[in-house]
Design a protein around this motif. Structure first.
Motif, PDB file in Angstrom:
ATOM      1  N   ARG A 176       9.113   4.666 -12.925  1.00 55.63           N
ATOM      2  CA  ARG A 176       7.649   4.325 -12.131  1.00 55.63           C
ATOM      3  C   ARG A 176       6.817   5.379 -11.455  1.00 55.63           C
ATOM      4  O   ARG A 176       5.866   5.180 -10.942  1.00 55.63           O
ATOM      5  CB  ARG A 176       7.688   3.027 -11.566  1.00 55.63           C
ATOM      6  N   GLY A 177       7.730   6.533 -11.171  1.00 55.29           N
ATOM      7  CA  GLY A 177       6.792   7.563 -10.037  1.00 55.29           C
ATOM      8  C   GLY A 177       7.603   8.449  -9.737  1.00 55.29           C
ATOM      9  O   GLY A 177       8.883   8.535 -10.167  1.00 55.29           O
ATOM     10  N   MET A 178       7.119   9.148  -8.783  1.00 60.18           N
ATOM     11  CA  MET A 178       7.957  10.326  -8.101  1.00 60.18           C
ATOM     12  C   MET A 178       9.009   9.792  -7.372  1.00 60.18           C
ATOM     13  O   MET A 178       9.043   8.739  -6.810  1.00 60.18           O
ATOM     14  CB  MET A 178       7.159  11.011  -7.261  1.00 60.18           C
ATOM     15  N   MET A 179      10.175  10.448  -7.250  1.00 63.16           N
ATOM     16  CA  MET A 179      11.513   9.957  -6.709  1.00 63.16           C
ATOM     17  C   MET A 179      11.325  10.490  -5.207  1.00 63.16           C
ATOM     18  O   MET A 179      11.675   9.754  -4.527  1.00 63.16           O
ATOM     19  CB  MET A 179      12.636  10.706  -7.066  1.00 63.16           C
ATOM     20  N   VAL A 180      10.730  11.761  -4.747  1.00 62.01           N
ATOM     21  CA  VAL A 180      10.373  11.912  -3.689  1.00 62.01           C
ATOM     22  C   VAL A 180       8.772  12.037  -3.595  1.00 62.01           C
ATOM     23  O   VAL A 180       8.295  12.177  -4.695  1.00 62.01           O
ATOM     24  CB  VAL A 180      11.025  13.156  -3.174  1.00 62.01           C
ATOM     25  N   SER A 181       8.163  11.991  -2.226  1.00 59.76           N
ATOM     26  CA  SER A 181       6.710  12.229  -2.396  1.00 59.76           C
ATOM     27  C   SER A 181       6.370  13.676  -2.611  1.00 59.76           C
ATOM     28  O   SER A 181       6.887  14.360  -2.771  1.00 59.76           O
ATOM     29  CB  SER A 181       6.303  12.006  -1.070  1.00 59.76           C
TER      30      SER A 181
ATOM     31  N   TYR B  90       8.093   6.875  -0.894  1.00 59.65           N
ATOM     32  CA  TYR B  90       9.199   7.249  -1.753  1.00 59.65           C
ATOM     33  C   TYR B  90      10.561   6.628  -1.344  1.00 59.65           C
ATOM     34  O   TYR B  90      10.902   6.281  -0.238  1.00 59.65           O
ATOM     35  CB  TYR B  90       8.950   8.651  -2.201  1.00 59.65           C
ATOM     36  N   VAL B  91      11.521   7.202  -2.388  1.00 61.35           N
ATOM     37  CA  VAL B  91      12.944   6.703  -1.875  1.00 61.35           C
ATOM     38  C   VAL B  91      13.740   7.420  -1.092  1.00 61.35           C
ATOM     39  O   VAL B  91      14.135   6.462  -0.144  1.00 61.35           O
ATOM     40  CB  VAL B  91      13.729   7.137  -3.159  1.00 61.35           C
TER      41      VAL B  91
ATOM     42  N   ASP C 213      10.646  -3.107  -9.817  1.00 63.17           N
ATOM     43  CA  ASP C 213      11.022  -2.297  -8.864  1.00 63.17           C
ATOM     44  C   ASP C 213      11.203  -3.291  -7.653  1.00 63.17           C
ATOM     45  O   ASP C 213      11.445  -4.524  -7.822  1.00 63.17           O
ATOM     46  CB  ASP C 213       9.593  -1.599  -8.342  1.00 63.17           C
TER      47      ASP C 213
ATOM     48  N   LEU D 100      19.058  12.454  -0.198  1.00 61.33           N
ATOM     49  CA  LEU D 100      17.624  12.347  -0.074  1.00 61.33           C
ATOM     50  C   LEU D 100      17.338  11.652   1.567  1.00 61.33           C
ATOM     51  O   LEU D 100      16.503  12.254   2.027  1.00 61.33           O
ATOM     52  CB  LEU D 100      17.395  10.975  -1.095  1.00 61.33           C
TER      53      LEU D 100
ATOM     54  N   PHE E 236       6.141   1.280  -1.090  1.00 68.37           N
ATOM     55  CA  PHE E 236       6.951   1.807  -1.783  1.00 68.37           C
ATOM     56  C   PHE E 236       6.515   1.341  -3.562  1.00 68.37           C
ATOM     57  O   PHE E 236       6.427   2.382  -4.427  1.00 68.37           O
ATOM     58  CB  PHE E 236       8.265   1.260  -1.691  1.00 68.37           C
ATOM     59  N   LYS E 237       6.118   0.075  -3.479  1.00 65.68           N
ATOM     60  CA  LYS E 237       5.763  -0.246  -4.842  1.00 65.68           C
ATOM     61  C   LYS E 237       4.519   0.606  -5.261  1.00 65.68           C
ATOM     62  O   LYS E 237       4.444   0.815  -6.601  1.00 65.68           O
ATOM     63  CB  LYS E 237       5.676  -1.911  -4.458  1.00 65.68           C
ATOM     64  N   HIS E 238       3.638   0.846  -4.356  1.00 69.20           N
ATOM     65  CA  HIS E 238       2.424   1.580  -4.836  1.00 69.20           C
ATOM     66  C   HIS E 238       2.582   2.924  -4.499  1.00 69.20           C
ATOM     67  O   HIS E 238       1.293   3.722  -4.510  1.00 69.20           O
ATOM     68  CB  HIS E 238       1.267   0.969  -3.824  1.00 69.20           C
ATOM     69  N   ASN E 239       3.707   3.528  -4.760  1.00 75.73           N
ATOM     70  CA  ASN E 239       3.767   4.821  -4.591  1.00 75.73           C
ATOM     71  C   ASN E 239       3.194   5.791  -3.287  1.00 75.73           C
ATOM     72  O   ASN E 239       2.435   6.588  -3.388  1.00 75.73           O
ATOM     73  CB  ASN E 239       3.307   5.599  -5.957  1.00 75.73           C
TER      74      ASN E 239
END
Lengths: 216, 364
Positions: free
Chosen positions: B219-224, A59-60, A199, B173, A53-56
């Motif tokens: 810091r980035g996308m919320m979903v992939s 995701y959420v 994060d 989500l 998650f930290k490294h994308n």
């Protein structure tokens, strides 16, 4: 019986709650120590996800379903952990909430899930919390760490109020960690907080280092 | 060049023509509007009754300050205005409940929090896009400002955000990750309603349609990116096609807060013209990168930081940052300069005025 922890970790990672439940139940029935199931089966899976998650890489949405799967497993372990003579390693107690005026809680919830996933005892006191609420909860649960979150630039100054209140109450032994979109490490320094979590996974690492610093 | 009307300036810039200075489109929270009105000696206008009220209210004040664009949107209709339920709880026509926390209205209750089937979605009493008086305020604004100012039809919270306003963010989500059918029905239902509202606003004469949903975090996308391409991209493409079926020349803007680097090219591919708000402190969203990599396919709108610069920066810092942003993003046109979101109560009036002055006095 040998438990395939790699597979259980993978089910946690993928958020497959029914599979996690099934495997945890099998492990319990086989008489595997509950602390081991928790550590090797659930926490290990969640910690891989935290890093991804930290490294994308994840995701959420994936974190949310993994946390749900982990919880499904924990629910089965909980009564046994409470009664059994086996004691799970308790990492520390965290009280967490969003500050007064701020009702945006997904960041706070992710930190809660990751910290629980890492074995901390987390008391989520919710949203829109005053300095009184934080102090009361800290005393009630004997907290090691307070986590505060804010999304808005208009609500984040309240964090300073809470930090000052803890100093005034001479609760210096309780570490205060802050996070949220507009927060950075400089701001944490400016208001004399003990740390900033950029994060969810980094926050958990920070909690761990604060606890071990405290122990030593 | 110096005799451009605000509308001409905006549309030239959005056609990537060089202009005297970039067009401006500031929006305000009511508290900031009150402070500015007092400072300017103007009467304070109450916000309009719309989910998008900050984007379409206080236009008199803002055009006097130097805005080149005027926002319009659908408003709550005659038969279901936003109303106070009890104490400080409000309910709007979608059934969403809000609590007044002093500076904002925040979510209190999601009307479809327990939805789990497609039937739950179908059976819900959804707003009628063409309800009586929905477009009255928009028409009034077009009549008043349409000749001189660029009319920007706001359609933010197009469907993803409105969907989670209906069921809760975490629920939506998770349901998307688990591919639960009701979640897709929910997205489609809301997209249908809002697309109709957008099409009507275009038909009424909007120059730009400003749709949006937040897909980014700090810091980035919320979903992939994969989920975005599978779930959201085809739906947004469909919306854009509907907009262009009303007016093939409509300029389409999309708002997404946060860092969304992986999907910017996808947006250009499905016909986006303008990207907003290119949130400055979100990771990776640098003006140099955006202009160099996407400047050929997109215009930009936003770019002035409200997480630090506007509330806490000095006048000098604001002047410097405005110049830097225009130098980079405004090169050969293609830039509407604006704070990256509504200016809030914590921003001093002095800083807001400094922003306008810096843009108006811009020299290369």
């Amino acid at each position: 019986m040998k438990i395939d922890y790699a597979l259980l970790n993978q089910y946690v990672y993928e958020g497959k709650a029914p599979k996690v439940k099934e495997m945890v139940q099998e492990a319990i029935d086989a008489g595997i120590p509950v602390a081991e199931i928790l550590e090797e089966g659930l926490i290990a899976g969640m910690s891989v996800l935290g890093e991804d998650f930290k490294h994308n890489i994840r995701y959420v949405p994936e974190v949310l379903i993994a946390a749900r799967a982990m919880k499904a497993g924990q629910e089965l372990l909980k009564p046994l952990l409470a009664t059994a003579d086996v004691k799970a390693k308790k990492k520390g107690v965290i009280v967490i909430g969003t500050v007064k005026g701020d009702l945006h809680d997904i960041g706070k919830n992710l930190v809660t899930m990751m910290a629980e996933g890492a074995g901390f005892e987390v008391y989520d006191i919710g949203i829109d919390k005053s300095d009184n609420d934080f102090v009361e909860a800290a005393l009630k649960y004997n907290a090691d760490i307070i986590g505060m979150s804010a999304l808005l630039t208009t609500t984040m100054p309240y964090m300073k109020t809470v930090v000052e209140r803890f100093k005034a109450e001479k609760l210096d032994h309780i570490k205060i960690v802050i996070g949220g979109a507009p927060i950075n490490s400089q701001y944490a320094k400016d208001i004399n907080a003990d740390g900033f979590g950029p994060d969810a996974a980094s926050s958990v690492s920070l909690f761990e280092s604060l606890i071990s610093a405290k122990a030593s | 060049m110096t005799n451009l009307t605000p509308k001409q300036r905006t549309m030239l810039a959005m056609n990537k023509q060089e202009v005297d200075r970039p067009p401006i489109f500031v929006t305000l929270t009511p508290q900031a509007a009150k402070k500015l009105s007092d400072h300017m000696g103007l009467p304070y206008e109450e916000p309009l009754d719309s989910m998008l009220s900050t984007r379409i209210s206080h236009m008199d004040l803002l055009t006097k300050l130097g805005n080149d664009c005027v926002g319009i949107a659908g408003c709550a209709p005659k038969n279901s205005p936003t109303r106070v339920l009890k104490d400080n709880i409000l309910v709007n026509e979608w059934g969403m409940k809000f609590v007044d926390v002093g500076i904002y209205f925040e979510f209190y209750e999601y009307p479809l929090a327990n939805a789990s089937t497609v039937e739950d979605i179908e059976n819900y009493p959804w707003p009628d896009p063409y309800a009586d008086r929905r477009f009255d305020a928009a028409q009034k604004a077009i009549d008043k400002y349409g000749e001189k100012y660029a009319i920007v039809a706001d359609l933010e919270t197009a469907f993803f955000e409105t969907a989670w306003y209906m069921v809760g963010m975490e629920k939506l989500l998770m349901s998307l990750a688990l591919e639960e059918e009701y979640a897709f029905a929910l997205l489609d239902k809301i997209m249908g309603i809002n697309t109709k509202i957008g099409m009507k606003l275009i038909e009424m004469g909007a120059d730009i349609i400003w749709a949006g949903d937040d897909f980014g975090t700090q810091r980035g996308m919320m979903v992939s990116p994969d989920m975005w391409r599978e779930v959201f991209k085809p739906r947004i493409k469909w919306m854009f096609e509907q907009f262009r079926s009303v007016n093939p020349d409509i300029k389409i803007a999309w708002h997404s807060c946060g860092s969304i680097l992986p999907i910017i090219g996808d947006f250009a591919e499905i016909g986006l013209d303008i990207l907003n708000p290119i949130q400055p402190l979100a990771e990776g969203m640098t003006p140099e990168y955006l202009k160099e990599n996407h400047g050929h396919e997109l215009c930009f709108f936003g770019g002035i930081d409200i997480q630090h610069l506007m509330p806490h920066g000095t006048v000098e810092e604001i002047q410097k940052e405005v110049k830097r942003r225009i130098d980079i993003l405004g090169e050969k046109g293609g830039y509407i300069i604006a704070p990256a979101h509504n200016i809030q109560d914590d921003t001093p009036v002095e800083n807001i005025l400094a922003f306008y002055d810096a843009v108006k006095n811009y020299k290369k």
